[in-house]
Scaffold this active site. Structure first.
Site, PDB file in Angstrom:
ATOM      1  N   ASN A 133       0.807  -1.229   0.000  1.00 56.20           N
ATOM      2  CA  ASN A 133       0.000   0.000   0.000  1.00 56.20           C
ATOM      3  C   ASN A 133       0.839   1.277   0.000  1.00 56.20           C
ATOM      4  O   ASN A 133       0.497   2.256  -0.647  1.00 56.20           O
ATOM      5  CB  ASN A 133      -0.986  -0.004   1.175  1.00 56.20           C
ATOM      6  CG  ASN A 133      -0.302  -0.022   2.517  1.00 56.20           C
ATOM      7  OD1 ASN A 133       0.697  -0.728   2.718  1.00 56.20           O
ATOM      8  ND2 ASN A 133      -0.808   0.750   3.455  1.00 56.20           N
ATOM      9  N   GLU A 230       3.499  -5.155  12.367  1.00 56.63           N
ATOM     10  CA  GLU A 230       2.442  -4.158  12.219  1.00 56.63           C
ATOM     11  C   GLU A 230       1.348  -4.790  11.375  1.00 56.63           C
ATOM     12  O   GLU A 230       1.525  -5.024  10.182  1.00 56.63           O
ATOM     13  CB  GLU A 230       2.942  -2.877  11.543  1.00 56.63           C
ATOM     14  CG  GLU A 230       1.850  -1.805  11.505  1.00 56.63           C
ATOM     15  CD  GLU A 230       2.086  -0.721  10.479  1.00 56.63           C
ATOM     16  OE1 GLU A 230       1.094  -0.226   9.915  1.00 56.63           O
ATOM     17  OE2 GLU A 230       3.251  -0.387  10.239  1.00 56.63           O
ATOM     18  N   CYS A 264      -2.368   2.209   6.201  1.00 57.06           N
ATOM     19  CA  CYS A 264      -2.272   1.500   7.476  1.00 57.06           C
ATOM     20  C   CYS A 264      -2.955   2.281   8.598  1.00 57.06           C
ATOM     21  O   CYS A 264      -3.636   1.703   9.444  1.00 57.06           O
ATOM     22  CB  CYS A 264      -0.810   1.260   7.832  1.00 57.06           C
ATOM     23  SG  CYS A 264       0.083   0.230   6.647  1.00 57.06           S
TER      24      CYS A 264
END
Length: 460
Positions: A133, A230, A264
């Protein structure tokens, strides 16, 4: 013979790039070369490592005219936004600027005949698994400090952004980072799991889904390999009754929709004080209705396709389920919405936490907005999530925001901004968002281990 990884462009569904994966034996050989090269790399002066990493970052910038349309082809971000080099450089340069301090020996005593201190020493071989992303910015979070600290790095990039690892390796090698010290590797899931289970790596930094993170942990079980993970997010925004309404709308809606919602720390749910709720929704709807959905290679496009048809299908499913359960969708389907990767950005009201769109990660251009009566209700709803990455608060009252922030289960608290990564702060999360942290001094601590020295001179 390895498997073939294919990047399918979301622009038109055609094959954009493909690469063969390494066989398990070839992957093991790459890791052995990284381990052998790491010792010599770590022995070089710290400033030399810093300089070569900075030169590598600059070399990536020199590729930007090629990288920007390449990213649009691979994952759909409009070219008008200019790519990622600004954030890529900011993060890398900050980590370089603090390296001397972050990696300095910790002196705990220098008495006559006795010297005691703690060194920060590199783990050895670090595997960085980066997402699609923000493929350059997420990768540099770990690659730059890992290399500066004296580790060697194997970068496994997402298939959707297949060429990013190659671009970075090309730039860093041209800048003098040895090829064996920084390698872009193409690995399938089975080979990756096998190497992790064999204890091939000394540390793993992973950014991706909760399920993928769980799979990595299972592969590493019993190896005691350190990890920073993450994973998912469902980041909330809270607009208080005294907030700057226009600024809150502009920032939170951009944070929800930019990059087709594939951020995110993008905003996925918004809680607005009931006194501002109607005005907030009206302004938010007007803003999103003006978005131009289309081909990301065209300069007039505000919002491009999602990176893959299957990602868009999940967002559509969440929206449809919410509407069927009583939610109100405010944005009419745009003509460019093809039922595939091109997805109309959506604002939902009359939502509840019984709906998946308010609980599961959407990772797309949809946001649910709910009214709240007070801070207590907002705090309860913001914490009512399995995730905890960031939260965005909107009020001119800093003390009030700090008090609320202390009660939130999150990795970062923003006041009057959102969807930003400050490299001087630790990027971290809690709950199913993961563990560990990158960037800041703490990022260096995670990419090194402490080694204590107790040096006593002979008596007499």
């Amino acid at each position: 013979m390895g498997q073939t990884l294919q990047c399918i462009s979301p622009i038109d569904g055609t094959l954009f790039a493909e690469r063969l994966t390494l066989s398990p034996d070839a992957a093991r050989q790459a890791a052995r070369q990284a381990r052998q090269a790491q010792l010599e790399w770590a022995a070089r002066p710290l400033q030399e490592r810093i300089d070569r990493v900075l030169a590598g970052i600059a070399a990536v910038g020199e590729m930007n005219e090629v990288i920007v349309p390449e990213l649009a082809q691979m994952m759909g971000r409009p070219v008008r936004y200019g790519g990622e080099f600004g954030g890529f450089e900011e993060r890398g340069r900050h980590m370089a600027s603090i390296a001397q301090q972050a990696l300095a020996d910790i002196m705990v005593g220098d008495d006559p005949g006795l010297k005691r201190y703690i060194k920060r020493v590199p783990h050895g071989v670090v595997l960085v698994v980066a997402p699609w992303n923000y493929p350059y910015m997420t990768a540099i979070n770990s690659v730059a400090p890992a290399l500066i600290a004296g580790n060697s790095v194997l970068l496994k990039h997402a298939t959707q952004t297949l060429l990013v690892g190659e671009r970075m390796a090309q730039a860093f090698h041209a800048a003098g980072v040895p090829e064996a010290v920084f390698q872009s590797v193409f690995l399938d899931h089975a080979t990756t799991a096998t190497l992790i289970a064999e204890g091939t790596f000394d540390f793993i930094n992973f950014t991706g889904s909760v399920n993928a993170g769980r799979t990595l942990e299972q592969a590493a079980a019993g190896t005691f390999t350190g990890m920073a993970l993450e994973l998912g997010g469902k980041d909330p925004g809270y607009v208080m009754e005294d907030a700057d309404l226009d600024a809150a709308v502009a920032t939170l809606i951009d944070a929800a929709m930019f990059n087709s919602g594939q951020c995110c720390c993008g905003i996925e749910r918004i809680y607005v004080h009931e006194s501002l709720f109607d005005a907030f929704v009206e302004k938010a709807v007007a803003l999103v209705e003006g978005y131009r959905l289309g081909n990301p290679l065209e300069e007039t496009t505000d919002i491009g396709p999602m990176a893959h048809v299957r990602f868009a299908a999940e967002v559509r499913a969440q929206i449809d389920e919410a509407v069927a359960a009583g939610a109100t969708a405010h944005i009419a389907t745009k003509p460019q919405d093809d039922g595939g990767a091109y997805l109309t950005p959506q604002i939902l009201t009359d939502v509840t936490h019984d709906m998946r769109v308010m609980r599961d990660e959407s990772f797309g251009p949809v946001v649910g907005i709910m009214p709240v009566a007070n801070d207590a209700e907002a705090i309860r709803l913001m914490n009512d999530s399995p995730f905890g990455l960031t939260a965005s608060l909107w009020t001119p009252d800093v003390a009030r925001a700090q008090h609320i922030g202390d009660q939130l289960q999150t990795g970062t608290v923003f006041l009057n901004r959102a969807d930003y990564l400050d490299p001087a702060l630790c990027w971290t999360g809690c709950k199913d968002t993961g563990r560990g942290g990158s960037l800041s001094v703490i990022g260096y601590h995670n990419l090194t281990r402490p080694k204590s020295y107790y040096l006593q001179a002979p008596s007499g």
